[in-house]
Motif scaffolding. Structure first.
Motif, PDB file in Angstrom:
ATOM      1  N   GLU A  31     -45.016  17.424 -14.575  1.00 15.75           N
ATOM      2  CA  GLU A  31     -43.671  17.278 -15.111  1.00 15.75           C
ATOM      3  C   GLU A  31     -43.652  16.060 -16.032  1.00 15.75           C
ATOM      4  O   GLU A  31     -43.850  14.921 -15.579  1.00 15.75           O
ATOM      5  CB  GLU A  31     -42.680  17.115 -13.951  1.00 15.75           C
ATOM      6  N   ARG A  36     -44.880  13.535 -12.431  1.00 15.55           N
ATOM      7  CA  ARG A  36     -45.336  14.048 -11.135  1.00 15.55           C
ATOM      8  C   ARG A  36     -46.167  15.314 -11.316  1.00 15.55           C
ATOM      9  O   ARG A  36     -45.878  16.135 -12.188  1.00 15.55           O
ATOM     10  CB  ARG A  36     -44.140  14.341 -10.232  1.00 15.55           C
ATOM     11  N   TYR A  37     -47.166  15.435 -10.452  1.00 18.17           N
ATOM     12  CA  TYR A  37     -48.006  16.621 -10.468  1.00 18.17           C
ATOM     13  C   TYR A  37     -47.527  17.610  -9.411  1.00 18.17           C
ATOM     14  O   TYR A  37     -47.037  17.212  -8.350  1.00 18.17           O
ATOM     15  CB  TYR A  37     -49.461  16.249 -10.186  1.00 18.17           C
ATOM     16  N   ASP A  38     -47.729  18.874  -9.707  1.00 18.10           N
ATOM     17  CA  ASP A  38     -47.312  19.908  -8.772  1.00 18.10           C
ATOM     18  C   ASP A  38     -48.411  20.954  -8.658  1.00 18.10           C
ATOM     19  O   ASP A  38     -48.605  21.729  -9.587  1.00 18.10           O
ATOM     20  CB  ASP A  38     -46.005  20.535  -9.275  1.00 18.10           C
ATOM     21  N   PRO A  39     -49.179  20.987  -7.569  1.00 16.66           N
ATOM     22  CA  PRO A  39     -49.180  19.990  -6.494  1.00 16.66           C
ATOM     23  C   PRO A  39     -49.960  18.756  -6.918  1.00 16.66           C
ATOM     24  O   PRO A  39     -50.688  18.802  -7.909  1.00 16.66           O
ATOM     25  CB  PRO A  39     -49.910  20.733  -5.366  1.00 16.66           C
ATOM     26  N   ASP A  40     -49.806  17.716  -6.139  1.00 20.21           N
ATOM     27  CA  ASP A  40     -50.524  16.479  -6.419  1.00 20.21           C
ATOM     28  C   ASP A  40     -51.807  16.492  -5.583  1.00 20.21           C
ATOM     29  O   ASP A  40     -51.761  16.422  -4.361  1.00 20.21           O
ATOM     30  CB  ASP A  40     -49.652  15.278  -6.049  1.00 20.21           C
ATOM     31  N   GLU A  42     -53.991  14.314  -5.234  1.00 17.68           N
ATOM     32  CA  GLU A  42     -54.281  13.070  -4.500  1.00 17.68           C
ATOM     33  C   GLU A  42     -53.694  13.151  -3.094  1.00 17.68           C
ATOM     34  O   GLU A  42     -54.137  12.460  -2.193  1.00 17.68           O
ATOM     35  CB  GLU A  42     -53.706  11.871  -5.254  1.00 17.68           C
ATOM     36  N   ALA A 185     -38.187   5.951  -5.841  1.00 13.75           N
ATOM     37  CA  ALA A 185     -39.256   5.206  -6.514  1.00 13.75           C
ATOM     38  C   ALA A 185     -39.405   5.622  -7.976  1.00 13.75           C
ATOM     39  O   ALA A 185     -39.952   4.876  -8.781  1.00 13.75           O
ATOM     40  CB  ALA A 185     -40.577   5.427  -5.778  1.00 13.75           C
TER      41      ALA A 185
END
Lengths: 375, 67
Positions: A31, A36-40, A42, A185
């Motif tokens: 995004e 943000r990653y989808d999914p992340d 990490e 955050a």
């Protein structure tokens, strides 16, 4: 002697080699507005597990899963060169047994990576090395699914009724992207107040401010607000250009009220009557207000019903007892009492020569009637 | 967006995910919503899974890595 020989020949094994993906796929989304990653990966890695199924047409070795017999497994990024080989020290990758690879690295949008596996199996019948290769593409799409909105729990006009026994008011907000709350955050909240023609950040020097600048909950002290336009501007850290806002006009509001003046004692002044007591009541639709002098400026006035006699203030409270002799002794002359009830402002800082007056380090404040006396 | 869950070991074990997911200090595992599809997210929550934010997930991983 002439010879002839018979050769031992085994038909090749039927093999099915694949890499099983566990815990996701090679495709991610990022995004762009939130980063943000989808999914992340990490948080939840993508795991690649080689799998080898073997069938022997000669039925010398048992059919079945030979994954644990895989050897010499090597993973590469993009091409089969030593420089591109994934080792135990390559960041974001963890090698496991039988060629297993755990990917805990997020892909970069626009630069796909092909993970290449080279692994070998030795046919035990022919002692022949079989080499398998498999490419697992890893990519990331940049998406912009931003639909920012603010939940704001204050109406456009927020009346503050002084008679309510509340000191503070919290204005709560939540930044959302679609239906999903933006994590604290990742979000920025800036509370502002209208100062002249422009909005400026609320600071600790604003007398109504208690806490919450930079967070999603602003706490204000109701006692210090006459009229303030408070605005919240919010955005996600990864995209400062996309700002959403909401605002409320906070104003001191008394609602509908009515004053009443009662002569509770000494209404009929006989020669022996010594005192006359007057009481002022302020009423709303909810009933009489207790201790109205806390919220209103109340003046009690007196004059005799004689032409040319002026009003004079006899009290600055809601209850007063005066000597009945004030009415005089002339038969038929009426003693007239009046009350002036005026709404009070919020607590306002006292200034002298442009400077705020401090008492023991705290700002000295006062309340004043919001309109001039008519008497 | 992906949701993340702190999942009791028993659930992670039944999904055969213990070998590919982060284990936290309290012995639970961090799974995503996709991992729980076959088990059922609602059932997982009934059985003790807890939805966590992305930042909480990162903190749990960081804590377990620092042990």
């Amino acid at each position: 002697m002439i010879t002839n020989s018979a050769n031992v020949v085994y038909d090749p094994l039927d093999t099915a080699f694949d890499v099983i993906e566990k815990g996701g796929s090679g495709i991610q989304k990022k995004e762009t507005s939130t980063g943000r990653y989808d999914p992340d990966r990490e948080i939840t890695p993508w795991v690649l597990i080689p799998n080898l199924q073997v069938k022997d047409p000669e039925r010398i070795i048992a059919d079945g899963d030979y994954t644990s017999s895989l050897c010499n497994s090597r993973w590469y990024q993009n091409s089969e060169t030593e420089a591109n080989r994934i080792t135990g020290t390559t960041a974001g990758f963890t090698l496991g047994e039988y060629g297993r690879l755990s990917v805990s690295r997020n892909a970069t949008p626009g630069s796909a990576v092909n993970l290449l596996l080279v692994v070998q199996f030795i046919d035990p019948r022919r002692n022949e090395v079989m080499t398998f290769r498999k490419i697992c593409p890893m990519s990331c799409d940049a998406v912009n699914e931003t639909n920012l909105a603010l939940d704001f729990d204050a109406p456009v006009r927020l009346p503050i009724v002084p008679m309510k026994n509340l000191t503070t008011r919290t204005i709560a907000a939540q930044l959302r992207n679609g239906v999903n709350p933006v994590p604290d955050a990742d979000a920025v909240y800036v509370w502002k107040v209208l100062d002249g023609q422009t909005f400026r950040n609320i600071t600790s020097t604003d007398i109504f401010y208690l806490s919450g600048q930079g967070t999603k909950n602003l706490v204000i002290d109701r006692r210090y607000i006459d009229k303030e336009v408070i605005r919240l501007e919010s955005y996600v850290k990864a995209n400062t250009a996309n700002v959403v806002s909401a605002q409320t006009k906070v104003h001191r509001w008394y609602g509908q009220w009515k004053e009443r003046l009662d002569i509770v004692r000494g209404k009929l002044i006989h020669p022996g009557t010594t005192e006359t007591e007057v009481n002022v009541t302020v009423t709303t639709r909810s009933g009489d207000i207790a201790n109205p002098e806390k919220y209103f400026d109340i003046g009690v006035y007196f004059r005799r019903d004689i032409e040319g006699e002026n009003w004079r203030q006899v009290a600055h409270s809601r209850n007063v007892t005066v000597p009945s002799s004030m009415a005089g002794t002339k038969y038929g002359v009426r003693a007239v009492f009046g009350a002036e009830v005026r709404e009070l402002s919020a607590l306002r800082p006292i200034t002298m020569q442009g400077k705020t007056v401090l008492i023991n380090g705290k700002t000295a404040c006062m309340q004043i009637p919001t309109k001039d006396s008519e008497v | 967006m992906t949701n993340y869950y702190s999942v009791p070991e028993a659930i992670a074990d039944s999904l055969k995910m213990t070998d590919c997911r982060h284990r936290t200090e309290d012995g639970s595992y961090i799974l995503n919503g996709g991992d729980l599809v076959s088990y059922g997210v609602d059932k997982a929550v009934e059985d003790g899974a807890r939805e966590i934010s992305e930042s909480e997930a990162r903190n749990l991983i960081k804590q377990s890595n620092n042990r």
